[in-house]
Design a protein around this motif. Structure first.
Motif, PDB file in Angstrom:
ATOM      1  N   SER A 201       0.822  -1.213   0.000  1.00 28.28           N
ATOM      2  CA  SER A 201       0.000   0.000   0.000  1.00 28.28           C
ATOM      3  C   SER A 201       0.854   1.260   0.000  1.00 28.28           C
ATOM      4  N   ILE A 202       2.007   1.227   0.668  1.00 26.35           N
ATOM      5  CA  ILE A 202       2.913   2.385   0.665  1.00 26.35           C
ATOM      6  C   ILE A 202       3.462   2.611  -0.740  1.00 26.35           C
ATOM      7  N   PHE A 203       3.854   1.533  -1.398  1.00 26.01           N
ATOM      8  CA  PHE A 203       4.359   1.680  -2.763  1.00 26.01           C
ATOM      9  C   PHE A 203       3.268   2.167  -3.711  1.00 26.01           C
ATOM     10  N   LYS A 204       2.039   1.717  -3.518  1.00 30.50           N
ATOM     11  CA  LYS A 204       0.927   2.202  -4.349  1.00 30.50           C
ATOM     12  C   LYS A 204       0.799   3.717  -4.237  1.00 30.50           C
ATOM     13  N   ALA A 205       1.006   4.247  -3.023  1.00 31.60           N
ATOM     14  CA  ALA A 205       0.881   5.695  -2.814  1.00 31.60           C
ATOM     15  C   ALA A 205       2.001   6.467  -3.496  1.00 31.60           C
ATOM     16  N   CYS A 206       3.105   5.784  -3.822  1.00 37.14           N
ATOM     17  CA  CYS A 206       4.232   6.436  -4.501  1.00 37.14           C
ATOM     18  C   CYS A 206       4.042   6.500  -6.013  1.00 37.14           C
ATOM     19  N   LEU A 207       3.010   5.834  -6.517  1.00 34.65           N
ATOM     20  CA  LEU A 207       2.778   5.792  -7.958  1.00 34.65           C
ATOM     21  C   LEU A 207       2.009   7.052  -8.362  1.00 34.65           C
ATOM     22  N   ARG A 208       2.740   8.135  -8.579  1.00 30.81           N
ATOM     23  CA  ARG A 208       2.104   9.425  -8.840  1.00 30.81           C
ATOM     24  C   ARG A 208       3.118  10.378  -9.456  1.00 30.81           C
TER      25      ARG A 208
END
Length: 438
Positions: A139-146
Protein backbone atom coordinates in the motif's frame (compact mmCIF):
# COMPACT_ATOMS: atom_id res chain seq x y z
CA UNK A 1 8.88 10.83 -26.50
CA UNK A 2 11.15 8.18 -28.04
CA UNK A 3 14.70 7.96 -26.75
CA UNK A 4 16.06 8.50 -30.27
CA UNK A 5 14.00 9.87 -33.13
CA UNK A 6 16.45 8.80 -35.86
CA UNK A 7 18.13 5.61 -34.71
CA UNK A 8 15.94 2.73 -33.56
CA UNK A 9 17.48 0.54 -30.88
CA UNK A 10 17.05 -3.20 -31.12
CA UNK A 11 16.68 -5.04 -27.82
CA UNK A 12 17.81 -8.64 -28.19
CA UNK A 13 15.75 -11.65 -27.13
CA UNK A 14 12.44 -13.11 -28.29
CA UNK A 15 9.62 -13.14 -25.73
CA UNK A 16 7.26 -16.09 -25.39
CA UNK A 17 3.50 -15.67 -25.67
CA UNK A 18 2.95 -15.05 -21.94
CA UNK A 19 5.74 -12.46 -21.87
CA UNK A 20 4.16 -10.74 -24.87
CA UNK A 21 0.91 -10.47 -22.90
CA UNK A 22 2.86 -8.96 -20.02
CA UNK A 23 4.50 -6.40 -22.29
CA UNK A 24 1.16 -5.49 -23.87
CA UNK A 25 -0.67 -4.88 -20.58
CA UNK A 26 -1.81 -1.30 -20.02
CA UNK A 27 -3.40 -1.96 -16.61
CA UNK A 28 -2.33 0.17 -13.68
CA UNK A 29 -1.32 -3.00 -11.78
CA UNK A 30 -0.08 -6.04 -13.69
CA UNK A 31 1.00 -9.21 -11.90
CA UNK A 32 2.96 -11.85 -13.79
CA UNK A 33 3.59 -15.10 -12.00
CA UNK A 34 2.65 -18.50 -10.75
CA UNK A 35 5.20 -21.24 -11.40
CA UNK A 36 8.96 -21.07 -11.12
CA UNK A 37 11.04 -20.76 -14.26
CA UNK A 38 8.49 -18.79 -16.27
CA UNK A 39 10.95 -16.10 -17.34
CA UNK A 40 9.46 -13.41 -15.09
CA UNK A 41 12.67 -11.63 -14.09
CA UNK A 42 13.87 -11.29 -17.69
CA UNK A 43 10.47 -9.95 -18.71
CA UNK A 44 10.48 -7.43 -15.86
CA UNK A 45 13.89 -6.04 -16.85
CA UNK A 46 12.95 -5.87 -20.52
CA UNK A 47 9.69 -4.04 -19.71
CA UNK A 48 11.53 -1.45 -17.60
CA UNK A 49 14.14 -0.84 -20.29
CA UNK A 50 11.47 -0.52 -22.98
CA UNK A 51 9.51 2.00 -20.91
CA UNK A 52 12.64 4.01 -20.14
CA UNK A 53 13.58 4.15 -23.82
CA UNK A 54 10.04 5.10 -24.84
CA UNK A 55 9.70 7.97 -22.34
CA UNK A 56 12.74 10.18 -21.79
CA UNK A 57 13.06 11.31 -18.19
CA UNK A 58 10.96 8.44 -16.82
CA UNK A 59 11.54 7.67 -13.15
CA UNK A 60 11.26 4.02 -12.16
CA UNK A 61 11.72 2.03 -8.97
CA UNK A 62 12.72 -1.64 -8.90
CA UNK A 63 12.16 -3.34 -5.53
CA UNK A 64 13.10 -6.67 -4.05
CA UNK A 65 13.25 -7.91 -0.45
CA UNK A 66 17.00 -7.34 0.01
CA UNK A 67 19.75 -5.47 -1.80
CA UNK A 68 21.96 -8.58 -2.25
CA UNK A 69 19.02 -10.33 -3.94
CA UNK A 70 18.44 -7.28 -6.11
CA UNK A 71 22.10 -7.11 -7.09
CA UNK A 72 22.41 -10.77 -8.05
CA UNK A 73 18.99 -11.14 -9.68
CA UNK A 74 18.79 -7.82 -11.52
CA UNK A 75 21.75 -5.42 -11.39
CA UNK A 76 24.27 -7.90 -12.78
CA UNK A 77 21.86 -9.21 -15.47
CA UNK A 78 20.86 -5.61 -16.33
CA UNK A 79 24.48 -4.66 -17.04
CA UNK A 80 25.09 -7.89 -18.92
CA UNK A 81 22.01 -7.53 -21.11
CA UNK A 82 21.84 -3.75 -21.51
CA UNK A 83 25.31 -2.52 -20.56
CA UNK A 84 25.65 -0.58 -23.81
CA UNK A 85 22.74 1.72 -22.92
CA UNK A 86 22.67 1.58 -19.11
CA UNK A 87 25.17 2.78 -16.51
CA UNK A 88 25.12 1.83 -12.83
CA UNK A 89 25.73 4.41 -10.09
CA UNK A 90 26.81 2.57 -6.94
CA UNK A 91 26.45 5.56 -4.59
CA UNK A 92 22.89 6.31 -5.72
CA UNK A 93 21.93 2.64 -6.18
CA UNK A 94 20.39 3.45 -9.56
CA UNK A 95 20.62 2.65 -13.26
CA UNK A 96 20.79 5.57 -15.72
CA UNK A 97 19.99 5.92 -19.41
CA UNK A 98 21.33 8.70 -21.61
CA UNK A 99 17.85 10.12 -22.25
CA UNK A 100 17.45 11.00 -18.58
CA UNK A 101 15.40 7.99 -17.57
CA UNK A 102 16.52 6.18 -14.43
CA UNK A 103 15.73 3.07 -12.45
CA UNK A 104 16.20 3.43 -8.70
CA UNK A 105 17.00 0.20 -6.87
CA UNK A 106 15.21 -0.39 -3.57
CA UNK A 107 14.86 -3.10 -0.97
CA UNK A 108 12.11 -3.76 1.54
CA UNK A 109 12.36 -6.52 4.14
CA UNK A 110 10.61 -4.76 7.05
CA UNK A 111 7.91 -2.14 7.63
CA UNK A 112 10.66 0.29 8.63
CA UNK A 113 12.28 -0.13 5.20
CA UNK A 114 9.13 0.79 3.31
CA UNK A 115 8.62 3.99 5.30
CA UNK A 116 11.69 5.42 3.56
CA UNK A 117 9.61 5.63 0.38
CA UNK A 118 6.76 7.68 1.86
CA UNK A 119 6.36 10.94 -0.03
CA UNK A 120 8.43 9.83 -3.03
CA UNK A 121 7.03 9.83 -6.56
CA UNK A 122 7.59 7.29 -9.32
CA UNK A 123 6.10 6.80 -12.76
CA UNK A 124 6.76 3.06 -12.87
CA UNK A 125 7.25 0.72 -9.90
CA UNK A 126 8.37 -2.87 -10.38
CA UNK A 127 8.18 -5.27 -7.42
CA UNK A 128 9.99 -8.56 -7.91
CA UNK A 129 8.70 -11.47 -5.78
CA UNK A 130 5.75 -9.42 -4.52
CA UNK A 131 4.48 -12.22 -2.27
CA UNK A 132 7.47 -11.53 -0.02
CA UNK A 133 5.96 -8.14 0.88
CA UNK A 134 3.11 -7.52 3.31
CA UNK A 135 -0.03 -5.72 2.14
CA UNK A 136 0.96 -2.70 4.25
CA UNK A 137 4.22 -2.37 2.32
CA UNK A 138 2.41 -2.79 -0.97
CA UNK A 139 0.00 0.00 0.00
CA UNK A 140 2.91 2.38 0.66
CA UNK A 141 4.36 1.68 -2.76
CA UNK A 142 0.93 2.20 -4.35
CA UNK A 143 0.88 5.69 -2.81
CA UNK A 144 4.23 6.44 -4.50
CA UNK A 145 2.78 5.79 -7.96
CA UNK A 146 2.10 9.42 -8.84
CA UNK A 147 3.53 12.55 -10.47
CA UNK A 148 2.73 15.72 -12.38
CA UNK A 149 4.01 14.57 -15.78
CA UNK A 150 1.81 12.90 -18.39
CA UNK A 151 3.80 9.64 -18.25
CA UNK A 152 1.82 6.45 -17.65
CA UNK A 153 1.60 5.36 -14.01
CA UNK A 154 1.97 1.61 -13.72
CA UNK A 155 3.09 -1.04 -11.31
CA UNK A 156 4.46 -4.39 -12.44
CA UNK A 157 4.71 -7.32 -10.04
CA UNK A 158 6.21 -10.78 -10.34
CA UNK A 159 5.06 -13.38 -7.86
CA UNK A 160 4.97 -17.03 -6.84
CA UNK A 161 2.51 -18.74 -4.45
CA UNK A 162 3.46 -18.60 -0.76
CA UNK A 163 5.10 -15.99 1.44
CA UNK A 164 3.81 -13.22 3.68
CA UNK A 165 2.06 -11.51 0.77
CA UNK A 166 0.32 -14.59 -0.60
CA UNK A 167 -3.11 -13.60 0.73
CA UNK A 168 -3.31 -10.07 -0.72
CA UNK A 169 -1.83 -11.07 -4.09
CA UNK A 170 -4.30 -13.95 -4.34
CA UNK A 171 -7.20 -11.70 -3.29
CA UNK A 172 -6.48 -9.01 -5.86
CA UNK A 173 -5.15 -10.92 -8.84
CA UNK A 174 -6.41 -14.51 -8.56
CA UNK A 175 -9.73 -14.36 -6.68
CA UNK A 176 -10.40 -10.76 -7.83
CA UNK A 177 -12.12 -9.83 -4.59
CA UNK A 178 -11.99 -6.05 -4.35
CA UNK A 179 -12.62 -3.66 -1.49
CA UNK A 180 -14.02 -0.15 -1.57
CA UNK A 181 -11.73 2.11 -3.57
CA UNK A 182 -10.22 -0.73 -5.64
CA UNK A 183 -11.18 -0.71 -9.33
CA UNK A 184 -11.22 -4.23 -10.77
CA UNK A 185 -10.20 -2.81 -14.17
CA UNK A 186 -6.88 -1.72 -12.66
CA UNK A 187 -5.73 -5.29 -11.91
CA UNK A 188 -4.61 -7.91 -14.43
CA UNK A 189 -2.93 -11.26 -13.76
CA UNK A 190 -0.87 -13.08 -16.37
CA UNK A 191 0.00 -16.68 -15.43
CA UNK A 192 3.55 -17.91 -15.93
CA UNK A 193 4.49 -21.56 -16.43
CA UNK A 194 7.89 -23.13 -16.83
CA UNK A 195 6.51 -24.85 -19.94
CA UNK A 196 6.12 -21.38 -21.54
CA UNK A 197 9.84 -20.75 -21.17
CA UNK A 198 11.28 -22.83 -24.00
CA UNK A 199 14.65 -21.12 -23.62
CA UNK A 200 15.02 -22.59 -20.12
CA UNK A 201 13.55 -26.01 -20.88
CA UNK A 202 15.81 -26.38 -23.93
CA UNK A 203 18.94 -25.28 -22.11
CA UNK A 204 18.17 -27.33 -18.98
CA UNK A 205 15.83 -30.26 -19.69
CA UNK A 206 16.36 -31.58 -16.15
CA UNK A 207 14.82 -28.47 -14.55
CA UNK A 208 11.24 -29.66 -15.05
CA UNK A 209 12.12 -33.09 -13.71
CA UNK A 210 13.65 -31.50 -10.61
CA UNK A 211 10.39 -29.63 -9.99
CA UNK A 212 8.38 -32.80 -10.53
CA UNK A 213 10.39 -34.56 -7.83
CA UNK A 214 9.52 -31.99 -5.14
CA UNK A 215 7.08 -32.75 -2.28
CA UNK A 216 3.46 -32.51 -3.43
CA UNK A 217 2.63 -29.03 -2.11
CA UNK A 218 5.88 -27.50 -3.30
CA UNK A 219 5.55 -29.21 -6.68
CA UNK A 220 2.00 -27.97 -7.21
CA UNK A 221 3.00 -24.39 -6.36
CA UNK A 222 6.35 -24.22 -8.15
CA UNK A 223 5.62 -26.36 -11.21
CA UNK A 224 1.93 -25.70 -11.82
CA UNK A 225 1.56 -22.32 -10.10
CA UNK A 226 -1.36 -23.38 -7.90
CA UNK A 227 -2.43 -20.64 -5.47
CA UNK A 228 -4.56 -22.83 -3.20
CA UNK A 229 -1.57 -24.87 -2.00
CA UNK A 230 1.91 -23.62 -1.20
CA UNK A 231 4.94 -24.39 0.93
CA UNK A 232 4.58 -22.95 4.42
CA UNK A 233 0.78 -23.23 4.39
CA UNK A 234 -0.38 -23.96 7.94
CA UNK A 235 -3.57 -25.82 7.03
CA UNK A 236 -2.87 -27.75 3.81
CA UNK A 237 -5.77 -30.01 4.85
CA UNK A 238 -8.27 -27.28 4.02
CA UNK A 239 -10.13 -28.11 0.81
CA UNK A 240 -13.12 -25.95 -0.20
CA UNK A 241 -14.70 -28.90 -2.01
CA UNK A 242 -14.80 -30.79 1.30
CA UNK A 243 -14.99 -28.19 4.04
CA UNK A 244 -17.33 -25.62 2.48
CA UNK A 245 -21.02 -26.52 2.45
CA UNK A 246 -24.32 -24.91 1.52
CA UNK A 247 -26.97 -23.87 4.02
CA UNK A 248 -29.10 -26.82 2.93
CA UNK A 249 -26.42 -29.24 4.17
CA UNK A 250 -26.60 -27.92 7.73
CA UNK A 251 -28.80 -29.80 10.25
CA UNK A 252 -31.75 -27.96 11.74
CA UNK A 253 -31.10 -28.95 15.36
CA UNK A 254 -27.86 -27.42 16.56
CA UNK A 255 -26.43 -26.03 19.77
CA UNK A 256 -25.26 -22.53 18.82
CA UNK A 257 -22.50 -20.43 20.34
CA UNK A 258 -20.41 -17.45 19.25
CA UNK A 259 -16.63 -17.23 18.97
CA UNK A 260 -15.06 -13.76 19.12
CA UNK A 261 -11.63 -12.35 18.31
CA UNK A 262 -11.74 -8.64 19.16
CA UNK A 263 -9.25 -5.91 18.37
CA UNK A 264 -9.76 -2.34 17.21
CA UNK A 265 -8.07 -3.36 13.94
CA UNK A 266 -10.65 -6.11 13.41
CA UNK A 267 -13.62 -7.74 15.08
CA UNK A 268 -14.11 -11.32 13.91
CA UNK A 269 -17.25 -13.15 15.07
CA UNK A 270 -18.27 -16.67 14.10
CA UNK A 271 -21.58 -18.36 14.90
CA UNK A 272 -20.83 -22.05 15.32
CA UNK A 273 -23.33 -24.88 15.58
CA UNK A 274 -22.73 -28.30 17.12
CA UNK A 275 -24.89 -31.30 16.26
CA UNK A 276 -25.61 -34.40 18.33
CA UNK A 277 -22.88 -36.38 16.54
CA UNK A 278 -20.14 -33.91 17.47
CA UNK A 279 -19.92 -32.19 14.08
CA UNK A 280 -19.28 -28.44 13.93
CA UNK A 281 -20.76 -26.01 11.42
CA UNK A 282 -19.71 -22.38 11.04
CA UNK A 283 -23.04 -20.83 10.10
CA UNK A 284 -22.34 -17.13 9.73
CA UNK A 285 -19.65 -14.54 10.38
CA UNK A 286 -19.09 -10.84 10.82
CA UNK A 287 -15.71 -9.15 10.35
CA UNK A 288 -15.37 -5.38 10.70
CA UNK A 289 -12.51 -3.04 11.72
CA UNK A 290 -12.55 0.14 13.80
CA UNK A 291 -15.20 -0.78 16.36
CA UNK A 292 -15.24 0.22 20.01
CA UNK A 293 -16.03 -2.45 22.58
CA UNK A 294 -19.68 -1.47 22.85
CA UNK A 295 -20.07 -1.25 19.08
CA UNK A 296 -18.46 -4.68 18.74
CA UNK A 297 -20.88 -6.10 21.29
CA UNK A 298 -23.81 -4.68 19.33
CA UNK A 299 -22.57 -6.42 16.19
CA UNK A 300 -22.14 -9.68 18.10
CA UNK A 301 -25.63 -9.46 19.61
CA UNK A 302 -27.16 -8.79 16.19
CA UNK A 303 -25.33 -11.78 14.68
CA UNK A 304 -26.37 -14.07 17.55
CA UNK A 305 -30.07 -13.20 17.10
CA UNK A 306 -30.77 -14.43 20.62
CA UNK A 307 -29.92 -17.99 19.57
CA UNK A 308 -26.42 -18.43 21.06
CA UNK A 309 -25.95 -19.95 24.49
CA UNK A 310 -22.65 -18.17 25.10
CA UNK A 311 -19.88 -16.17 23.43
CA UNK A 312 -16.27 -17.23 23.93
CA UNK A 313 -13.68 -14.49 23.61
CA UNK A 314 -10.00 -13.77 24.21
CA UNK A 315 -9.09 -13.67 27.94
CA UNK A 316 -7.48 -10.24 27.61
CA UNK A 317 -10.99 -8.74 27.54
CA UNK A 318 -11.18 -9.52 31.27
CA UNK A 319 -8.27 -7.16 32.00
CA UNK A 320 -9.36 -3.86 33.53
CA UNK A 321 -8.76 -0.76 31.47
CA UNK A 322 -6.66 1.98 33.10
CA UNK A 323 -8.79 4.78 31.69
CA UNK A 324 -12.14 3.59 33.05
CA UNK A 325 -11.35 0.87 35.56
CA UNK A 326 -13.78 -1.40 33.68
CA UNK A 327 -12.81 -4.46 31.71
CA UNK A 328 -13.71 -5.04 28.10
CA UNK A 329 -15.81 -7.96 29.31
CA UNK A 330 -17.90 -5.67 31.54
CA UNK A 331 -18.43 -3.16 28.75
CA UNK A 332 -19.44 -5.77 26.19
CA UNK A 333 -21.56 -7.85 28.56
CA UNK A 334 -23.65 -4.80 29.47
CA UNK A 335 -24.90 -4.46 25.87
CA UNK A 336 -28.46 -5.67 25.42
CA UNK A 337 -28.70 -9.00 23.61
CA UNK A 338 -25.10 -9.98 24.27
CA UNK A 339 -24.98 -13.68 25.26
CA UNK A 340 -23.10 -14.73 28.43
CA UNK A 341 -19.37 -14.38 27.81
CA UNK A 342 -16.66 -16.85 28.78
CA UNK A 343 -12.90 -16.49 28.50
CA UNK A 344 -11.30 -18.65 25.84
CA UNK A 345 -8.70 -21.28 26.42
CA UNK A 346 -6.15 -19.42 24.33
CA UNK A 347 -3.33 -21.96 24.29
CA UNK A 348 -2.14 -21.75 20.72
CA UNK A 349 -0.59 -25.09 19.84
CA UNK A 350 -3.27 -27.28 21.53
CA UNK A 351 -5.90 -25.08 19.91
CA UNK A 352 -4.46 -25.40 16.42
CA UNK A 353 -4.19 -29.16 16.93
CA UNK A 354 -7.91 -29.25 17.63
CA UNK A 355 -8.67 -27.24 14.48
CA UNK A 356 -6.46 -29.55 12.43
CA UNK A 357 -8.12 -32.61 13.93
CA UNK A 358 -11.58 -31.31 13.03
CA UNK A 359 -10.47 -30.48 9.48
CA UNK A 360 -9.38 -34.09 8.96
CA UNK A 361 -11.97 -35.97 6.93
CA UNK A 362 -13.51 -39.17 8.25
CA UNK A 363 -15.37 -41.77 6.20
CA UNK A 364 -18.11 -39.36 5.12
CA UNK A 365 -17.09 -35.76 5.76
CA UNK A 366 -14.86 -33.75 8.13
CA UNK A 367 -15.97 -32.86 11.65
CA UNK A 368 -15.78 -29.16 10.76
CA UNK A 369 -17.65 -27.60 7.87
CA UNK A 370 -18.08 -23.94 6.91
CA UNK A 371 -21.12 -22.43 5.28
CA UNK A 372 -20.33 -20.81 1.94
CA UNK A 373 -21.53 -17.42 3.21
CA UNK A 374 -18.53 -17.22 5.58
CA UNK A 375 -16.18 -15.84 2.94
CA UNK A 376 -13.64 -14.27 5.30
CA UNK A 377 -12.98 -17.53 7.17
CA UNK A 378 -12.87 -19.45 3.89
CA UNK A 379 -10.33 -16.94 2.54
CA UNK A 380 -8.09 -16.63 5.58
CA UNK A 381 -7.96 -20.17 7.00
CA UNK A 382 -5.93 -21.57 4.07
CA UNK A 383 -3.85 -18.37 3.96
CA UNK A 384 -2.36 -18.89 7.43
CA UNK A 385 1.40 -19.43 7.36
CA UNK A 386 3.46 -21.72 9.58
CA UNK A 387 5.51 -19.94 12.23
CA UNK A 388 9.17 -20.14 11.23
CA UNK A 389 10.26 -20.77 14.84
CA UNK A 390 7.51 -23.22 15.89
CA UNK A 391 6.19 -25.56 13.23
CA UNK A 392 3.05 -26.38 15.25
CA UNK A 393 2.03 -22.74 15.56
CA UNK A 394 0.56 -20.39 12.99
CA UNK A 395 2.49 -17.25 12.16
CA UNK A 396 1.12 -13.92 13.37
CA UNK A 397 2.02 -12.44 9.96
CA UNK A 398 0.33 -11.42 7.84
CA UNK A 399 -1.82 -10.25 10.73
CA UNK A 400 -4.78 -9.48 8.47
CA UNK A 401 -5.50 -13.19 7.91
CA UNK A 402 -5.35 -14.28 11.57
CA UNK A 403 -8.60 -12.86 13.02
CA UNK A 404 -11.26 -15.29 11.80
CA UNK A 405 -9.04 -18.38 12.32
CA UNK A 406 -8.27 -17.19 15.88
CA UNK A 407 -12.00 -16.92 16.58
CA UNK A 408 -12.47 -20.43 15.21
CA UNK A 409 -9.73 -21.73 17.52
CA UNK A 410 -11.38 -20.10 20.54
CA UNK A 411 -14.74 -21.58 19.60
CA UNK A 412 -13.56 -25.15 19.14
CA UNK A 413 -11.50 -25.05 22.34
CA UNK A 414 -14.57 -23.99 24.32
CA UNK A 415 -16.27 -27.39 23.90
CA UNK A 416 -15.41 -30.60 25.67
CA UNK A 417 -18.17 -32.91 24.38
CA UNK A 418 -21.11 -32.85 21.95
CA UNK A 419 -24.51 -32.20 23.55
CA UNK A 420 -26.88 -35.05 24.28
CA UNK A 421 -30.26 -34.93 22.59
CA UNK A 422 -32.04 -34.43 25.91
CA UNK A 423 -29.58 -31.86 27.16
CA UNK A 424 -30.18 -28.17 26.51
CA UNK A 425 -27.52 -26.43 28.55
CA UNK A 426 -24.09 -25.91 27.05
CA UNK A 427 -20.81 -27.33 28.32
CA UNK A 428 -17.47 -25.57 28.48
CA UNK A 429 -14.21 -25.86 30.38
CA UNK A 430 -14.94 -25.28 34.06
CA UNK A 431 -11.60 -23.72 34.86
CA UNK A 432 -12.38 -21.01 32.32
CA UNK A 433 -15.97 -20.39 33.52
CA UNK A 434 -16.74 -16.81 34.46
CA UNK A 435 -20.05 -15.35 35.59
CA UNK A 436 -21.17 -12.35 33.55
CA UNK A 437 -21.25 -10.45 36.86
CA UNK A 438 -17.75 -11.38 38.12
Amino acid sequence: MPASANTPLLISGVPNERQKQFFASRARFTAYGGARGGGKSWALRRKLIAMCLRYAGLRCLLVRRSMPELRSNHVIPFLKEYGSIVSFCESEKSLHLKNGSRIDLGYCSTDRDVLRYQGQEYDIIAIDEATQLSEFRFSIFKACLRGSSNFPRRMYLTCNPGGIGHAWVKRLFIDREFRDGEDRNDYIFIPARVFDNTVLTSADPDYVRSLESLPNRLRDAWLYGRWDVFEGQFFPEFDPSIHVCSASDIPKKLTLFAAVDYGFDMLAVLIIGLDFDGNYYVLREHCEPGLTLSEAAERIAALCRGECEYAVASPDLWNRRQDSGRSGFEIMQSVRGMPPMIAADDRRIPGWRIVREYLAANDTHPTLRICGCCQELIRTLPALLTDSARCEDASSEPHSVTHAPEALRYGLMSRVAPPKETQHEFIFRKKRTLSPFD
